[in-house]
Design a protein around this motif. Sequence first.
Motif, PDB file in Angstrom:
ATOM      1  N   ILE A  20       0.836  -1.197   0.000  1.00  0.00           N
ATOM      2  CA  ILE A  20       0.000   0.000   0.000  1.00  0.00           C
ATOM      3  C   ILE A  20       0.874   1.252   0.000  1.00  0.00           C
ATOM      4  O   ILE A  20       0.556   2.245  -0.675  1.00  0.00           O
ATOM      5  CB  ILE A  20      -0.943  -0.003   1.221  1.00  0.00           C
ATOM      6  CG1 ILE A  20      -1.980  -1.123   1.072  1.00  0.00           C
ATOM      7  CG2 ILE A  20      -1.651   1.350   1.378  1.00  0.00           C
ATOM      8  CD1 ILE A  20      -2.909  -1.268   2.263  1.00  0.00           C
ATOM      9  N   SER A  21       1.981   1.218   0.729  1.00  0.00           N
ATOM     10  CA  SER A  21       2.861   2.392   0.780  1.00  0.00           C
ATOM     11  C   SER A  21       3.451   2.697  -0.598  1.00  0.00           C
ATOM     12  O   SER A  21       3.599   3.867  -0.981  1.00  0.00           O
ATOM     13  CB  SER A  21       3.982   2.183   1.801  1.00  0.00           C
ATOM     14  OG  SER A  21       4.798   1.090   1.429  1.00  0.00           O
ATOM     15  N   THR A  22       3.766   1.648  -1.360  1.00  0.00           N
ATOM     16  CA  THR A  22       4.297   1.866  -2.710  1.00  0.00           C
ATOM     17  C   THR A  22       3.238   2.506  -3.606  1.00  0.00           C
ATOM     18  O   THR A  22       3.526   3.432  -4.371  1.00  0.00           O
ATOM     19  CB  THR A  22       4.767   0.530  -3.324  1.00  0.00           C
ATOM     20  OG1 THR A  22       5.828   0.002  -2.535  1.00  0.00           O
ATOM     21  CG2 THR A  22       5.240   0.718  -4.751  1.00  0.00           C
ATOM     22  N   ASP A  29       3.477  10.697  -6.993  1.00  0.00           N
ATOM     23  CA  ASP A  29       4.607  10.963  -7.896  1.00  0.00           C
ATOM     24  C   ASP A  29       5.922  11.071  -7.140  1.00  0.00           C
ATOM     25  O   ASP A  29       6.760  11.940  -7.399  1.00  0.00           O
ATOM     26  CB  ASP A  29       4.347  12.250  -8.700  1.00  0.00           C
ATOM     27  CG  ASP A  29       5.247  12.329  -9.935  1.00  0.00           C
ATOM     28  OD1 ASP A  29       5.724  11.264 -10.395  1.00  0.00           O
ATOM     29  OD2 ASP A  29       5.479  13.446 -10.421  1.00  0.00           O
ATOM     30  N   HIS A  30       6.129  10.147  -6.199  1.00  0.00           N
ATOM     31  CA  HIS A  30       7.348  10.143  -5.383  1.00  0.00           C
ATOM     32  C   HIS A  30       8.573   9.866  -6.252  1.00  0.00           C
ATOM     33  O   HIS A  30       8.557   8.991  -7.125  1.00  0.00           O
ATOM     34  CB  HIS A  30       7.227   9.077  -4.286  1.00  0.00           C
ATOM     35  CG  HIS A  30       8.192   9.256  -3.160  1.00  0.00           C
ATOM     36  ND1 HIS A  30       9.506   8.876  -3.245  1.00  0.00           N
ATOM     37  CD2 HIS A  30       8.022   9.799  -1.927  1.00  0.00           C
ATOM     38  CE1 HIS A  30      10.118   9.145  -2.099  1.00  0.00           C
ATOM     39  NE2 HIS A  30       9.235   9.716  -1.288  1.00  0.00           N
ATOM     40  N   SER A  31       9.632  10.601  -5.999  1.00  0.00           N
ATOM     41  CA  SER A  31      10.833  10.492  -6.855  1.00  0.00           C
ATOM     42  C   SER A  31      11.573   9.171  -6.676  1.00  0.00           C
ATOM     43  O   SER A  31      12.395   8.796  -7.519  1.00  0.00           O
ATOM     44  CB  SER A  31      11.793  11.654  -6.545  1.00  0.00           C
ATOM     45  OG  SER A  31      12.183  11.637  -5.175  1.00  0.00           O
ATOM     46  N   GLY A  32      11.316   8.433  -5.614  1.00  0.00           N
ATOM     47  CA  GLY A  32      12.052   7.196  -5.356  1.00  0.00           C
ATOM     48  C   GLY A  32      11.519   5.982  -6.089  1.00  0.00           C
ATOM     49  O   GLY A  32      12.045   4.879  -5.909  1.00  0.00           O
ATOM     50  N   ALA A  35       9.597   4.924 -13.211  1.00  0.00           N
ATOM     51  CA  ALA A  35       8.514   5.397 -14.083  1.00  0.00           C
ATOM     52  C   ALA A  35       7.575   4.244 -14.416  1.00  0.00           C
ATOM     53  O   ALA A  35       6.353   4.434 -14.557  1.00  0.00           O
ATOM     54  CB  ALA A  35       9.099   6.007 -15.351  1.00  0.00           C
ATOM     55  N   GLU A  36       8.127   3.033 -14.544  1.00  0.00           N
ATOM     56  CA  GLU A  36       7.303   1.866 -14.882  1.00  0.00           C
ATOM     57  C   GLU A  36       6.303   1.562 -13.767  1.00  0.00           C
ATOM     58  O   GLU A  36       5.121   1.306 -14.032  1.00  0.00           O
ATOM     59  CB  GLU A  36       8.193   0.646 -15.119  1.00  0.00           C
ATOM     60  CG  GLU A  36       7.388  -0.616 -15.462  1.00  0.00           C
ATOM     61  CD  GLU A  36       8.275  -1.852 -15.576  1.00  0.00           C
ATOM     62  OE1 GLU A  36       7.710  -2.941 -15.784  1.00  0.00           O
ATOM     63  OE2 GLU A  36       9.513  -1.714 -15.445  1.00  0.00           O
ATOM     64  N   THR A  37       6.766   1.606 -12.497  1.00  0.00           N
ATOM     65  CA  THR A  37       5.871   1.342 -11.364  1.00  0.00           C
ATOM     66  C   THR A  37       4.781   2.400 -11.279  1.00  0.00           C
ATOM     67  O   THR A  37       3.599   2.090 -11.068  1.00  0.00           O
ATOM     68  CB  THR A  37       6.670   1.313 -10.049  1.00  0.00           C
ATOM     69  OG1 THR A  37       7.628   0.253 -10.101  1.00  0.00           O
ATOM     70  CG2 THR A  37       5.749   1.098  -8.857  1.00  0.00           C
ATOM     71  N   LYS A  38       5.180   3.640 -11.465  1.00  0.00           N
ATOM     72  CA  LYS A  38       4.186   4.721 -11.418  1.00  0.00           C
ATOM     73  C   LYS A  38       3.133   4.527 -12.505  1.00  0.00           C
ATOM     74  O   LYS A  38       1.926   4.700 -12.268  1.00  0.00           O
ATOM     75  CB  LYS A  38       4.870   6.070 -11.591  1.00  0.00           C
ATOM     76  CG  LYS A  38       5.759   6.480 -10.428  1.00  0.00           C
ATOM     77  CD  LYS A  38       6.418   7.830 -10.724  1.00  0.00           C
ATOM     78  CE  LYS A  38       7.392   8.216  -9.608  1.00  0.00           C
ATOM     79  NZ  LYS A  38       8.079   9.500  -9.881  1.00  0.00           N
ATOM     80  N   ALA A  39       3.565   4.153 -13.683  1.00  0.00           N
ATOM     81  CA  ALA A  39       2.637   3.964 -14.793  1.00  0.00           C
ATOM     82  C   ALA A  39       1.674   2.820 -14.503  1.00  0.00           C
ATOM     83  O   ALA A  39       0.471   2.908 -14.803  1.00  0.00           O
ATOM     84  CB  ALA A  39       3.408   3.699 -16.083  1.00  0.00           C
TER      85      ALA A  39
END
Length: 375
Positions: A20-22, A29-32, A35-39
Amino acid sequence: MGLKTGVTLGDIASKLGLSISTVSRALQDHSGLSAETKARVLAASADLGYRPNLAARSLVSGRTLRIAVNTPQEILSVYDLVRKGIRDEAEPFLAMGVELVDFTFPRLGEGEAEAFEGALDAGVDGVILVPGAPASLKNSFARAASMKVPVVCLLTDAPSEQKLSTVCVNAVSCGALAGELMSRLLPAHGSLAVTTGDLKVTDHQEKFSSFERCVQRNRADTLLYDPIENHESESEAYERTLAFLNQHRDLGGLYISTGNGAPALRAVEDAGLLGKLTIFSTNLFREVVPQIRLGTVAGTFYERPYSHGRIAFSLLYKYLSTGIVPPPRVSLEPFLIMRGNLDCFVHQQNHPEANETDRGSIESILLGETLASMQ
């Protein structure tokens, strides 16, 4: 894909096999994170119809969640209870980044469009409003929709406009009950009149139409006069009702279908007709209680304004904080209060006359049941 109700960060996390934290960091839009995970998270949240928890976000960011409360100043006996209901329901959340912003206007149809625009200009996250003149609010409703600011209509509806929900009394029930009771109690070949607010207000129009249908169905021979409109004005409620009664001394019954019941009832008294008419009123204002006890007013239809306020805030806050979409309309049945059940609503031992803030045990129970059903 349409918005689903109750979608949580946990649902997105389970779908993707992430924590859940991820998921939370990806949505911020956390910088850590890659881009693939965010997408992936954004795609899954869109697929599930997830709506960010604005209340929780406000706690993290320090940003206040602002809710506009747009209500008329008149009629105090009604709208003070509405505002109290909103404040009482909001109280536990005020320390959690929630702010109520009042945009009070003089009365229905006067200043409400300016108040609506003022709320939108102030950048609020949601609006609770009483739409007295929907035609004048059309542009504001469209603007709110374009800004994605949810609107909950209160006490009456704006039927053709886009809004989150409407919380109102069942106006059809009010009119039908009044029509049936009065047509049964009226002497043969009697006449009836209705003193009301403004028929451009949906609530008033629905009550009168329902009253008229019921009277015609039960007593086709009854003369029903054109409604006496007061346009939400205390002075008009008194003056127009008094003028009508002075011209129709043989009237058999009067349905006071307006929040301005006190001046209308005063007009009956000044016309010398109190105790000579069959009278049903609206809501439990101070002046009507002794008349119900004496039997000069047969009863009143209590429309539960305090409950309307509490439910309206609950629906809007739940939507902003969890994304749960409420039913499009929550319609509350009125209470018929007569001499036999008056003390269920007025605690005589503490308040010899009506106390508008004392809603009685019955409303408290039904309000609790209504709120619980929306959990």
